[in-house]
Design a protein around this motif. Structure first.
Motif, short mmCIF file in Angstrom:
data_model
loop_
_atom_site.label_atom_id
_atom_site.label_comp_id
_atom_site.label_asym_id
_atom_site.label_seq_id
_atom_site.Cartn_x
_atom_site.Cartn_y
_atom_site.Cartn_z
N PRO A 41 -9.92 -36.80 23.73
CA PRO A 41 -9.60 -36.33 22.38
C PRO A 41 -8.54 -37.18 21.70
CG PRO A 41 -9.60 -34.51 23.93
CD PRO A 41 -9.69 -35.76 24.74
N PHE A 90 -6.94 -38.00 17.31
CA PHE A 90 -6.85 -37.42 15.97
C PHE A 90 -6.98 -38.49 14.91
CE2 PHE A 90 -4.13 -36.57 12.23
CZ PHE A 90 -4.87 -35.54 11.67
N GLU A 116 -13.78 -35.25 13.06
CA GLU A 116 -13.48 -34.05 13.84
C GLU A 116 -14.77 -33.56 14.49
OE1 GLU A 116 -10.75 -31.49 12.16
OE2 GLU A 116 -10.80 -30.12 13.85
N PRO A 117 -14.83 -33.45 15.82
CA PRO A 117 -13.79 -33.87 16.76
C PRO A 117 -13.60 -35.39 16.74
CG PRO A 117 -15.51 -32.53 17.83
CD PRO A 117 -16.01 -32.90 16.49
N SER A 118 -12.35 -35.79 17.07
CA SER A 118 -12.03 -37.21 17.13
C SER A 118 -11.92 -37.64 18.58
CB SER A 118 -10.70 -37.47 16.44
OG SER A 118 -10.77 -37.15 15.07
N VAL A 119 -12.26 -38.90 18.83
CA VAL A 119 -12.18 -39.40 20.20
C VAL A 119 -11.54 -40.77 20.25
CG1 VAL A 119 -14.18 -38.15 21.07
CG2 VAL A 119 -14.50 -40.40 20.10
N MET A 136 -16.83 -37.32 15.00
CA MET A 136 -17.83 -36.79 14.08
C MET A 136 -17.20 -36.76 12.69
SD MET A 136 -20.29 -36.30 16.09
CE MET A 136 -21.47 -35.41 15.08
N ASP A 180 -15.71 -35.78 9.44
CA ASP A 180 -15.15 -34.50 9.03
C ASP A 180 -15.92 -33.96 7.82
OD1 ASP A 180 -12.12 -33.05 9.42
OD2 ASP A 180 -13.25 -32.60 7.59
#
Ligand SMILES: [Zn+2]
Lengths: 674, 363
Positions: free
Chosen positions: B270, B272, B277-280, B310, B312
């Motif tokens: 994970p 940010f 979102e979600p961020s990787v 993904m 946002d």
């Protein structure tokens, strides 16, 4: 952020060692990037992303651990022995927008002294200096629960009250660091009845700070508006542990608990008696109730996560979860201001469930790959420049004002916050960068330089910026290396002209000519402009000797600038076949004496104007000056080549054409040499 | 050396003289060793003035009495033919051996270095960028570009960085001067990432969208061994109905294996970013040491390479896409760091000096 593993285990203690716990934390978003200390003193160097202010403390990290291992989290429940207030302390919140909640307690009869060993040791583990029992109590709670609190010397507060308000323009406050701050009406302050005593959420005031003689303490634990705190901190260039947390959104629900926790520590470590809580709520923060659909979790993540697992994860993270059958109502925890939408919950589920456990698939695709309109032209230019022996280079985007003015035509683009004055402007030309790179090479003994760059240049148009592509190349040194096989040959204007011609030959055009319309940074006698079908597509030649000298370039340097915005209006050349001629070529050489300054381009023009269809070429062969020739004249050997696709040419017709050529040359003052 | 005798008679003496002459030309011809001697032989025998053949013509034929003239004439012709033949053969022999001599004389020292025409070399950073582009173009991605001078809107706002948000602080943005009078969203700055091209692409295209956006970005970083205010990034965007996090994982795993070999493992954790979102954070097992630990991977066996996530849903709102119907992923990475690791370059500034000795190593 520094995290003590033992401190986490105060609240939750999984049956794995500290290293494994670190790996599992990393996999769910608390990135442990290093360790230090041994045994019970083992600490993590962790990177917590800016949105996760809730995890910037030990209790917050423990909450993650409880979710990862599905273990209960010990609740922190400070028990305060409350004494009745001698005289109730008054808290007023004038600005509900800036301060939603202010919780305070009074501690009387404190004896300021060193903090006990256990507290000092814990703070020491995470690189925090122990100051005294009261200051350490607030710092301990900050690192444990994440709530910034403040301790005032209560006897320094005039009028027995606290007012949370905006500062008045022109008010000043000397903060703990000894700096006098000029305040504006945008700044939120904590004031007593008379004056500001602290910069809310950022730093306390010097006048009311805890000293060795402090007897009574007011403990502040509040919730401040992130944007308000951020604005003031930015304006004053301040960044503190407190502002870092308030800017990102502190826990509205923890003010009371954190206040009690500080009070308990002061009671235990400074022998104080604690009075009852004063909790003023100016504005009630609502926490969203979010609808979560199992189908949406699947649509975004692409994997099947069991419903029970979803519920378990969210509850362990402190969210309230109701419902079943694929639709839930989730109540967001007060410490998670970053969670507002369904997608935020999906991220929480995914990261605790484990990114690595989710499947991997390749999406199908029915679209087509579309090429950029100029991709082929750029590729053709690049390929040809490489083939011509130029190395591809990248130079800086930033120039000084002088360079922009000297090499650019328009208004230069200035940066508001440049790295330095030498780099305060956006480049208006690629030439200064390439000249700097040539100088870099020459200073290191690389005397042969061939570089090209394809990059953007910038020009101000009012408040807007015009950005366009340029292709530039630079050359200096030898065209032919000296060595065992022969003599060196210096790179000259004509090498560069040949390279420019090769590049332009990639593009369809009807006419091309070269003239001397070039900017002032070129040598006026050894530079040219190339005009293709009436449009300027390139400028090239030797750099002006004065500029070369100013840049300490000790050899002749040549640069070329190609303007793609005009050149790329032409299509790339399409190859065309014409039959190879079967009949022989007839050549005729003419040696003319011409007035000095007669340019070949002119000779070519008058000869081509004769429209001799069979004349296949008219080319220069040799130039001679001096000898018996006067200074005002020079001798030029030219060659005409005749060829017909249909037949062998007859002597008499070639002779007649030769006569015409001689006549034409005479019109330029040419005299045939015997 | 043969001398032409006067004939005593035209029978026995003639026979003897003819035999001696033919023997003599043969002997002299055999003695010839070079072109000069060959020329002398030809002159001695065949010169019009006083050559042997001319002499026998005078001494033998012209002097012969009438009845013998015919016979002598025949014999002289035979001699002439024979002599010419012998001299011709000699000439052939000498010519053949002189061609050999010439080849011998023309021998050169082939161990000397060749004459090389220098070819230009692609910049190592742009070469790495080309490789990356190639991988994604094969996977159906089109190339998209955007300006280096961007507006606040494209660089921040439409990427879900609200005004005054702390996430903006991490970007070390360089701002264009004299923008104060414009609305915040129009104010110009140097793009700090290639992500604005995501927005520009979605504004222009209808889904499905698959684009890769290579380009130059700028940050207010003082140059040192690992920082330079100018660098390159590549950004990718894939939006369609039913694009999932699993597709993000599969796509990046496939791309990393295409680039670094099929043994490379990919790891996701994970992170940010405001616009995903979600961020990787994506790491690969170190392709330089195979995971054993080396300098590029700081002995960890893993290298952090990409940020991804993904898209946002807020971002779709800025470009008029329906987040309830569409989903997608985006990813981005810095090129200089990868080039530094790939070629073991220890100072990022090397990429921007234009040093010929540096650049020519990447031929
Ligand atoms: Zn390695």
């Amino acid at each position: 952020m520094k995290i003590s593993a033992t401190w986490i285990r105060d609240f939750v203690s999984p049956a794995v060692d500290d290293r494994k716990m670190a790996d599992d934390l990393t996999a769910c978003g608390i990135a442990v990037e290093g360790y230090y200390g041994e045994g019970v003193d083992l600490c993590y160097e962790a990177e917590v992303t800016t949105n996760r202010v809730d995890a910037m403390n030990h209790y917050g990290v423990a909450r993650e651990v409880s979710a990862i291992y599905d273990l209960d989290l010990t609740t922190v429940l400070p028990v305060v022995k409350e004494h009745r207030a001698q005289k109730p302390f008054v808290i007023e919140i004038e600005d509900a927008q800036g301060c939603a909640r202010y919780t305070a307690r009074v501690a009387r009869g404190v004896k300021i002294g060193p903090a006990p060993k256990e507290i000092a040791h814990r703070l020491g583990l995470i690189d925090q200096r122990s100051i005294n029992n009261v200051a350490d109590a607030t710092n301990y709670v900050l690192n444990e629960l994440g709530q910034p609190t403040h301790a005032f010397d209560m006897d320094k507060l005039e009028g027995g009250k606290i007012i949370v308000r905006r500062a008045k323009d022109g008010e000043t406050l000397t903060t703990l660091d000894g700096v006098e701050r000029k305040l504006t009406k945008d700044d939120l302050v904590i004031a007593d009845a008379v004056k500001p005593v602290a910069l809310a959420g950022i730093m306390g005031g010097e006048a009311s700070m805890i000293t060795e003689s402090t007897k009574n303490v007011l403990i502040e634990s509040a919730w401040f508006d992130p944007a308000t705190i951020r604005r003031t901190a930015r304006r004053l260039g301040m960044h503190t542990d407190a502002s870092h947390r308030f800017e990102r959104g502190a826990d509205y629900g923890i003010t009371s608990k954190a206040c009690a926790r500080v009070a308990t520590l002061i009671e235990q470590t400074a022998g104080a008696t604690i009075e009852g809580e004063i909790d003023v709520v100016a504005r009630k923060l609502e926490f969203p109730k979010i609808k979560l659909h199992g189908s949406e979790v699947r649509r975004i993540l692409g994997g099947e996560i069991p419903e029970a697992e979803i519920v378990r994860i969210l509850r362990r993270l402190g969210f309230g979860v109701e419902g079943k059958g694929g639709v839930f109502t989730v109540e967001v925890a007060s410490w998670r201001l970053d969670v507002e939408r369904e997608i935020d919950l999906i991220e929480e589920i995914a990261r605790i469930y484990g990114y690595l456990k989710l499947p991997s698939t390749l999406p199908s695709f029915a679209g087509a790959v579309v090429e950029l309109p100029e991709a082929q032209k750029n590729a053709a230019m690049r390929q040809r420049l490489l083939a011509l022996g130029y190395n591809e280079s990248l130079s800086t985007t930033f120039l000084s004002q002088e360079e922009c003015t000297a090499f650019g035509q328009g208004e230069p683009v200035r940066l508001a916050n440049p790295l330095s004055e030498e780099a305060a402007y956006m480049r208006a030309s690629l030439v200064p960068g390439l000249l700097a790179q040539a100088a870099y090479n020459l200073n290191r003994g690389n005397t042969d330089v061939r570089l090209f760059e394809n990059g953007h240049v910038f020009e101000a148009v009012g408040e807007k910026v015009d950005e366009r592509a340029r292709i530039s190349f630079i050359a200096t040194g030898n065209a032919q290396q000296p060595g065992v096989h022969g003599k060196p040959e210096a790179y000259t204007f004509f090498h560069m002209k040949g390279d420019v011609e090769q590049l332009l030959a990639e593009f369809e055009h009807r006419t091309i000519y070269f003239d001397r319309h070039v900017p002032e940074y070129f040598h006026p006698g050894r530079s040219a402009r190339a005009v293709l079908d009436g449009g300027t597509v390139a400028r090239f030649g030797q750099i002006h000797p004065e500029i070369a000298a100013a840049r300490k370039l000790k050899q002749d340097v040549f640069v070329a600038e190609i303007m793609p915005e005009r050149l790329f209006q032409h299509e790339l050349r399409t190859a065309r076949y014409t039959p190879v001629p079967k009949y022989p070529v007839v050549e005729r050489d003419f040696s003319f004496v011409l007035p000095e300054g007669t340019e070949f381009e002119k000779m070519k023009a008058v000869v081509e104007a004769l429209n001799i269809a069979e004349m296949e070429a008219f080319e220069p062969v040799e130039i001679f000056r001096g000898g018996t020739l006067p200074h005002s004249k020079y001798s030029f050997l030219v060659r005409a080549r005749f060829q017909s696709a249909e037949r062998t040419l007859r002597d008499d017709e070639v002779n007649s054409w030769s006569q015409q050529i001689m006549k034409a040359m005479e019109s330029l003052g040419g005299v045939l040499r015997g | 050396m043969y001398n032409v005798p006067k004939l005593e008679d035209y029978s026995a003496a003639l026979d003897k003289a003819v035999n001696e002459l033919l023997a003599a030309v043969e002997t002299e011809a055999q003695a010839v060793a070079d072109a000069k001697a060959c020329e002398e032989l030809r002159n001695r025998w065949m010169a019009r003035k006083n050559g042997v053949l001319t002499q026998i013509n005078d001494l033998w034929l012209k002097a012969a009495p009438g009845p013998n003239k015919r016979d002598v004439g025949q014999r002289v012709n035979q001699i002439r033919a024979k002599v010419e033949e012998t001299i011709e053969a000699t000439q052939q022999r000498i010519a053949g051996s002189s061609a050999d001599a010439r080849l011998k004389a023309e021998m050169i020292d082939i161990s000397l270095p060749g004459i090389r025409r220098s070819l230009g070399v692609k910049h190592p950073v742009l070469k790495v960028l080309d490789d990356l582009i190639g991988v994604f173009v094969k996977m159906g991605y089109s190339i998209a570009e955007g300006p280096e001078v961007e507006s606040d809107y494209y660089n921040f706002e439409a990427l879900n960085f609200p005004p005054n948000h702390p996430a903006r602080d991490t970007q070390d943005t360089l701002f264009i001067a004299n923008q104060e009078r414009r609305p915040q969203r129009d104010r110009l700055l140097l793009r700090t990432h290639t992500s604005p091209v995501q927005i520009r692409s979605m504004e222009k295209l209808k889904p499905p969208v698959r684009v890769i956006c290579p380009g130059k970005v700028h940050r207010n970083d003082t140059p040192d061994a690992t920082h330079y205010p100018v660098f390159h990034q590549i950004e990718g965007l894939c939006v369609d109905t039913n694009i999932t996090f699993a597709d993000l994982k599969g796509t990046l795993e496939h791309a990393m294996q295409s680039l670094f070999g099929s043994n490379v493992k990919t790891s996701f954790r994970p992170s940010f970013f405001p616009f995903t979102e979600p961020s990787v954070e994506v790491s690969i097992s170190c392709p330089f040491c195979g995971g054993k630990g080396c300098r590029p991977c700081k002995q960890s066996g893993w290298i952090e390479l990409l940020g991804a996530g993904m898209v946002d849903p807020n971002v779709y709102g800025f470009v008029g896409y329906d987040p309830a119907k569409l989903s997608g992923f985006a990813f981005g990475m810095g090129i200089e760091r990868l080039a530094m690791m790939s070629y073991n370059v220890d100072d990022i500034q090397q990429f921007f000096y234009g040093d010929m000795r540096f650049l020519e190593q990447f031929a």
